[in-house]
Design an enzyme around this catalytic site. Structure first.
Site, PDB file in Angstrom:
ATOM      1  N   ARG A   1       0.809  -1.224   0.000  1.00 22.81           N
ATOM      2  CA  ARG A   1       0.000   0.000   0.000  1.00 22.81           C
ATOM      3  C   ARG A   1       0.840   1.270   0.000  1.00 22.81           C
ATOM      4  NH1 ARG A   1      -1.793  -3.375   2.644  1.00 22.81           N
ATOM      5  NH2 ARG A   1      -3.865  -4.281   2.647  1.00 22.81           N
ATOM      6  N   THR A   2       1.723   1.348   0.952  1.00 22.11           N
ATOM      7  CA  THR A   2       2.461   2.601   1.156  1.00 22.11           C
ATOM      8  C   THR A   2       3.327   2.939  -0.058  1.00 22.11           C
ATOM      9  OG1 THR A   2       2.475   2.106   3.507  1.00 22.11           O
ATOM     10  CG2 THR A   2       3.950   3.833   2.775  1.00 22.11           C
TER      11      THR A   2
ATOM     12  N   LYS B   1      24.275  -6.440  -1.169  1.00 23.78           N
ATOM     13  CA  LYS B   1      25.723  -6.705  -1.248  1.00 23.78           C
ATOM     14  C   LYS B   1      26.461  -6.056  -0.089  1.00 23.78           C
ATOM     15  CE  LYS B   1      25.546  -6.468  -6.300  1.00 23.78           C
ATOM     16  NZ  LYS B   1      25.968  -5.658  -7.460  1.00 23.78           N
TER      17      LYS B   1
ATOM     18  N   ARG C   1      11.307   3.925   3.811  1.00 26.90           N
ATOM     19  CA  ARG C   1      10.775   2.967   4.779  1.00 26.90           C
ATOM     20  C   ARG C   1      11.939   2.075   5.181  1.00 26.90           C
ATOM     21  NH1 ARG C   1       5.491  -0.724   4.993  1.00 26.90           N
ATOM     22  NH2 ARG C   1       4.707   1.302   5.573  1.00 26.90           N
TER      23      ARG C   1
ATOM     24  N   HIS D   1       4.979   6.432  11.606  1.00 24.24           N
ATOM     25  CA  HIS D   1       4.490   6.338  10.228  1.00 24.24           C
ATOM     26  C   HIS D   1       3.559   7.535  10.030  1.00 24.24           C
ATOM     27  CE1 HIS D   1       3.323   4.894   6.441  1.00 24.24           C
ATOM     28  NE2 HIS D   1       2.892   3.684   6.709  1.00 24.24           N
TER      29      HIS D   1
END
Lengths: 204, 329
Positions: free
Chosen positions: B55-56, B83, B105, B135
């Site tokens: 969603r975000t 890596k 995020r 958030h």
């Protein structure tokens, strides 16, 4: 603004004058649009919206039919957004039947550089496809920077770039009037009714 | 609102209302044939996702694209992060590419703050969820949804509204951001959770705490159910899922005890049958899908206010945004 200028602002239109020119513009619209059957009035916030509502009232008096009226915020289409802080958005309110195939008349208080109207045309383009677009303004103060002209003008007001035009409307400012004053360096809150066209580039 | 949006606690009431009002105008774009504005043409927004998201990530991407920004989406999986590349080197790479804003995020709380304050990048940083910390855009879209259902409309806040947030408060960044934002908007917030899922120090948060869901339902205007975050749990926080659902899950019977005007919210993804039953999730009172729609409008508003002008619309010290009637001299 004018309270800080050396010469006080002088009124160029008073309340009765504004009422008169709006009546004249309404008659011109009916004449040019052959009855104004498909006219939609879109005011450009803030004072353009009030003028659009007043014009709609005048048109109804003439045609005995209500004229759809709405508002068109052009903030997101401005070409000077990055010259200052992000601006507060105003409301865009398109009448229910839309604008497709209609004669849209943009209504604003002051026509100056023409950049606001350019932005409005871009905004309209994203909303629909009118049959034609016309422009009605209360005051045309000149100093155009784009090939844009008004179809209906309340008052042509030759000005110098050192002057400011302040439109005051009862709905917003508590009184009707158009004042011509000298530009000052001091910012004025929007409630004091500053001209709504952007300053020409040469002034920035 | 500063140059970055890291925490809902950074937002004053006026900042929050400005974002909600701006989002209200952005939402009207959905009714247009062309759902796009030219405002952020030439701006580059990078979505930097170190953690799984549906969603975000899509919501931020849609918001940026609707404002005509160039969007670069980056997920840690399949990138040089796997890596061993550090956040700093990733940030320096983005800066070298000319990112105007970075939406991040991250599984670690504080990563967006580090990115914003390290000097590694010059653009704005938007926190799209960091660990168990915050958030903020989720809280904004939740407040936007509440205001639409419970508020007085444009310009209003949520003064006097009672919001109950239920579930895994301990691991929930959504709950933290919501507590900060909703209290700034004047709402009365009550957290409901088993004692094991209430964070230490919650007494300092601007909210009430209850362990009994049934006692608060009748006086709630909005009930927000949170997902139990098994992926963050490293201990037994409740005996069984069945017991959790029985005591803290929202079913049809409990929903019937809520006031008629009250709404059920969920940030998603939902664990149907755990914190919310399928009949409640699918009921017209549940705003979960509407919240997703509102998320795009809110994120458009945040992007516009951060990037639409030469500087953010509200900065410190707070300066009122210009209106169209002021000349841009």
């Amino acid at each position: 603004m004018d309270s800080n200028s050396s010469t006080p602002a002088r009124p160029v239109l008073e309340a009765p004058d504004i009422a008169r020119v709006l009546t004249r513009i309404a008659h011109e619209i009916v004449e040019r649009a052959k009855g104004a059957d498909d006219v939609v009035l879109l005011g450009i916030p803030t004072r353009g919206v009030h003028l659009a509502h007043r014009l709609a009232g005048k048109l109804e008096e003439i045609t005995t039919r209500p004229t759809p009226v709405g508002s068109l915020d052009i903030t997101m289409y401005r070409d000077d957004l990055r010259l200052g802080p992000a601006r507060t958005l105003a409301r865009t309110d398109i009448p229910g039947d839309g604008i497709d195939g209609r004669l849209v008349i943009l209504v604003d208080d002051v026509l100056f550089s023409g950049r606001t109207i350019r932005a409005a045309l871009d905004a309209l383009n994203d909303i629909g496809r009118p049959r034609a677009v016309q422009l009605a303004v209360l005051v045309d103060r000149g100093h155009r920077e784009l090939p844009i002209r008004a179809d209906y003008v309340g008052k042509n007001l030759p000005t110098s770039l050192r002057e400011t035009v302040r439109v005051q409307l009862d709905e917003e400012d508590g009184r009707d009037g158009v004042l011509l004053g000298e530009r000052s360096e001091v910012g004025v809150p929007p409630a004091e009714g500053r001209e709504s066209e952007t300053t020409p580039v040469g002034e920035q | 609102m500063k140059r970055h949006l890291i925490s809902a606690a950074d937002l004053t009431r006026d900042d929050a209302v400005l974002i909600l009002d701006t989002a209200e105008e952005m939402a009207r774009l959905a009714d247009r044939p062309i759902k796009k504005l030219p405002t952020l043409r030439g701006r580059t927004i990078v979505n930097l996702f170190f953690e799984d998201s549906t969603r975000t990530r899509i919501s931020f991407e849609a918001a940026a694209k609707r404002l005509s920004a160039d969007v670069i989406s980056f997920s840690a999986k399949g990138s040089s992060v796997s890596k061993g590349e550090s956040l700093k080197d990733t940030a320096l790479t983005l800066e070298a590419m000319g990112a105007d804003a970075v939406v991040i995020r991250h599984h670690d709380s504080g990563a967006p703050h580090r990115l914003a304050t390290s000097g590694w990048i010059g653009g704005s940083v938007v926190n799209a969820g960091d660990g168990t910390h915050e958030h903020p855009t989720q809280a904004l879209l939740d407040a936007f949804t509440m205001r639409r259902h419970l508020g007085q409309g444009t310009g209003s806040d949520l003064a006097g509204r009672r919001v109950t947030i239920v579930g895994d408060i301990l691991h929930s960044r959504v709950a933290r951001s919501n507590v900060h934002l909703l209290s700034a908007l004047g709402a009365d917030v009550t957290l409901v959770a088993p004692p094991t899922l209430v964070p230490i120090g919650v007494g300092h948060w601007p909210c009430e705490v209850s362990y009994d869901l049934d006692s608060v339902l009748a006086k709630s205007d909005a009930v927000m159910m949170l997902r139990v975050q098994r992926e963050r749990m490293n201990a037994a926080f409740f005996p069984t899922e069945r017991e959790y659902a029985r005591r803290y899950g929202l079913d049809g019977e409990r929903m019937a005890r809520m006031p008629e005007h009250a709404i059920v919210m969920h940030p998603g993804p939902m664990n149907r049958g755990m914190e919310i039953t399928a009949d409640v999730a699918d009921s017209p009172r549940c705003t979960a899908v509407e919240q997703v729609t509102n998320g795009v409008s809110i994120r458009m508003a945040v992007f516009y206010l951060l990037l639409g002008g030469a500087e953010p619309a509200v900065s410190e010290p707070a300066a009122p945004a210009l209106t169209r009637t002021e000349e841009s001299s």
